[in-house]
Design an enzyme around this catalytic site. Sequence first.
Site, PDB file in Angstrom:
ATOM      1  N   TYR A  38       0.841  -1.201   0.000  1.00 20.50           N
ATOM      2  CA  TYR A  38       0.000   0.000   0.000  1.00 20.50           C
ATOM      3  C   TYR A  38       0.867   1.239   0.000  1.00 20.50           C
ATOM      4  O   TYR A  38       2.029   1.221   0.393  1.00 20.50           O
ATOM      5  CB  TYR A  38      -0.992   0.009   1.172  1.00 20.50           C
ATOM      6  N   CYS A  39       0.269   2.318  -0.489  1.00 19.92           N
ATOM      7  CA  CYS A  39       0.880   3.644  -0.459  1.00 19.92           C
ATOM      8  C   CYS A  39      -0.200   4.596   0.043  1.00 19.92           C
ATOM      9  O   CYS A  39      -1.144   4.161   0.702  1.00 19.92           O
ATOM     10  CB  CYS A  39       1.407   4.031  -1.847  1.00 19.92           C
ATOM     11  N   GLU A  40      -0.088   5.854  -0.240  1.00 22.72           N
ATOM     12  CA  GLU A  40      -1.073   6.820   0.255  1.00 22.72           C
ATOM     13  C   GLU A  40      -2.457   6.609  -0.368  1.00 22.72           C
ATOM     14  O   GLU A  40      -3.452   6.500   0.328  1.00 22.72           O
ATOM     15  CB  GLU A  40      -0.588   8.255  -0.013  1.00 22.72           C
ATOM     16  N   LEU A  82      -3.652   3.872   2.042  1.00 22.93           N
ATOM     17  CA  LEU A  82      -3.851   4.227   3.445  1.00 22.93           C
ATOM     18  C   LEU A  82      -5.034   5.179   3.612  1.00 22.93           C
ATOM     19  O   LEU A  82      -5.700   5.161   4.641  1.00 22.93           O
ATOM     20  CB  LEU A  82      -2.576   4.844   4.032  1.00 22.93           C
TER      21      LEU A  82
END
Length: 100
Positions: free
Chosen positions: A63-65, A91
Amino acid sequence: MTFETIRAKDIIFYIRRADTQIIDIREYADFRQGHIPSAINIPYSNFEDGQRNIPRNKLLILYCERGNLSLLLARDLSNEGFMVKNIYGGLNAYRGPLEY
């Protein structure tokens, strides 16, 4: 290979599992401001530079932002033979507790 995209609320099933590695690909400063429990931090730039030490025998959940970079990385790692899932929405979509 193919990879799966999962909903952020489904990450609860994978937290602290021995057969799974959750990887936050945001920069370290962002990771320190809060991350999904049991996640490790390997910034996306490390993957670009080939600097990574990830297990081939575990399911990787990325995952990233917002989920965009992790989607690209999931595709690449899947093509290299890794078992990968990506968190849709990153996120920003996650509503559970964070670790700091």
